[in-house]
Design an enzyme around this catalytic site. Structure first.
Site, PDB file in Angstrom:
ATOM      1  N   ASP A  60       0.877  -1.161   0.000  1.00 60.68           N
ATOM      2  CA  ASP A  60       0.000   0.000   0.000  1.00 60.68           C
ATOM      3  C   ASP A  60       0.915   1.212   0.000  1.00 60.68           C
ATOM      4  O   ASP A  60       1.589   1.493   1.001  1.00 60.68           O
ATOM      5  CB  ASP A  60      -0.885  -0.021   1.248  1.00 60.68           C
ATOM      6  CG  ASP A  60      -1.726   1.239   1.416  1.00 60.68           C
ATOM      7  OD1 ASP A  60      -1.612   2.162   0.587  1.00 60.68           O
ATOM      8  OD2 ASP A  60      -2.499   1.291   2.397  1.00 60.68           O
ATOM      9  N   SER A 139      -2.558  13.477 -14.248  1.00 66.70           N
ATOM     10  CA  SER A 139      -3.771  13.323 -15.060  1.00 66.70           C
ATOM     11  C   SER A 139      -4.072  14.642 -15.745  1.00 66.70           C
ATOM     12  O   SER A 139      -3.833  15.717 -15.184  1.00 66.70           O
ATOM     13  CB  SER A 139      -4.969  12.920 -14.184  1.00 66.70           C
ATOM     14  OG  SER A 139      -6.187  12.998 -14.909  1.00 66.70           O
ATOM     15  N   TYR A 152     -10.403  14.070  -6.990  1.00 71.54           N
ATOM     16  CA  TYR A 152      -9.407  13.413  -7.838  1.00 71.54           C
ATOM     17  C   TYR A 152      -8.554  14.437  -8.593  1.00 71.54           C
ATOM     18  O   TYR A 152      -7.320  14.376  -8.561  1.00 71.54           O
ATOM     19  CB  TYR A 152     -10.094  12.483  -8.832  1.00 71.54           C
ATOM     20  CG  TYR A 152      -9.168  11.892  -9.861  1.00 71.54           C
ATOM     21  CD1 TYR A 152      -8.309  10.842  -9.533  1.00 71.54           C
ATOM     22  CD2 TYR A 152      -9.130  12.377 -11.170  1.00 71.54           C
ATOM     23  CE1 TYR A 152      -7.449  10.302 -10.480  1.00 71.54           C
ATOM     24  CE2 TYR A 152      -8.276  11.840 -12.118  1.00 71.54           C
ATOM     25  CZ  TYR A 152      -7.429  10.804 -11.768  1.00 71.54           C
ATOM     26  OH  TYR A 152      -6.578  10.279 -12.705  1.00 71.54           O
ATOM     27  N   LYS A 156      -4.454  15.267  -8.326  1.00 75.64           N
ATOM     28  CA  LYS A 156      -3.508  15.155  -9.436  1.00 75.64           C
ATOM     29  C   LYS A 156      -2.845  16.498  -9.732  1.00 75.64           C
ATOM     30  O   LYS A 156      -1.695  16.551 -10.189  1.00 75.64           O
ATOM     31  CB  LYS A 156      -4.224  14.607 -10.677  1.00 75.64           C
ATOM     32  CG  LYS A 156      -4.614  13.136 -10.540  1.00 75.64           C
ATOM     33  CD  LYS A 156      -3.408  12.245 -10.308  1.00 75.64           C
ATOM     34  CE  LYS A 156      -3.747  10.767 -10.361  1.00 75.64           C
ATOM     35  NZ  LYS A 156      -2.558   9.913 -10.212  1.00 75.64           N
TER      36      LYS A 156
END
Length: 249
Positions: A60, A139, A152, A156
């Protein structure tokens, strides 16, 4: 050992697997890391079948103890790690007003703390070698923003900014740090989730991409391999957009 050693996170499938295989073809020994070590078997076997060197790692990335144990396993098997490709990530489609503290913290733990931990743990190897390559997979959403993806896309965006700061701090040690923000890349878990969720016909999506085709994991892997070798030694702190022109700079 004369070869270089890389760890690629999120490498059981998709972009991570493509990056691992591409680096192996360049003669790099690769630690193929994913949350579930067993899922790395196919990537490792493909590398070995092609004559490369690889080991499966389970960790992880947001947990320092877990990440450290995997890196030590890689060092013991392959040697010091001087290339890290921080590809592991999670996506999120929660509307802003529905976001919980727990969801926000989880996404940031994987997408932002993960690359920080992984890079921090291999940095001593890079400094000792006076050479290193850090490639962060961000991204295009981190460049443009995205509806219902505030958590999200902002995570990024943090990766993009972190890349710039790392590059300035690590440059004197012969370490370059760059990031690749993919656009629409088929064959990844995230792209399939996006397609299923938004039900956007492919022909409509293609109209937003100047080169009129979807990306493939190998498109990202090719740029990653370039950023990890000597040809890019004067390139650092950069955002290398591999997105078919969806985002231009």
């Amino acid at each position: 050992m004369s070869y270089k050693v890389a760890i690629v996170t999120g490498a059981a499938a998709g972009i991570g697997a493509a990056c691992a295989k591409r680096l192996a073809r360049e003669g790099v020994a690769v630690g193929v890391l994913d949350l579930d070590e067993a899922r790395c078997a196919d990537t490792v076997q493909a590398i070995k079948d092609a004559g490369g060197t690889a080991i499966a790692l389970g960790a992880d990335v947001s947990n320092r103890a877990s990440a450290s144990a995997a890196i030590e396993k890689c060092r013991d098997a392959l040697g010091p790690v001087t290339i890290i490709v921080n590809n592991a990530g999670v996506t999120d489609f929660t509307k802003f007003e529905d976001l919980t503290d727990e969801r926000w913290d989880f996404v940031y733990a994987v997408n932002v703390r993960g690359p920080m931990i992984m890079t921090q743990l291999v940095l001593p190897d890079m400094k000792a070698a006076n050479w290193g390559r850090v490639v962060n997979i961000s991204s295009s959403s981190g460049q443009t923003g995205a509806i219902n993806m505030i958590c999200y896309s902002s995570s990024k965006g943090a990766v993009i900014t972190m890349t710039r700061s790392m590059a300035q701090e690590f440059g004197p040690y012969g370490i370059t740090v760059n990031n690749i923000p993919p656009g629409s890349v088929m064959g990844t878990i995230m792209s399939e989730e996006n397609r299923d969720r938004f039900q956007i016909p492919t022909e409509v999506l293609l109209q937003t991409i100047p080169v009129r085709r979807m990306g493939e994991p190998d498109d990202i892997a090719n740029a990653c391999a370039w950023l990890c070798d000597e040809r890019s030694q004067y390139v650092t702190g950069q955002t290398i957009g591999v997105n078919g022109g969806r985002v231009v700079s």
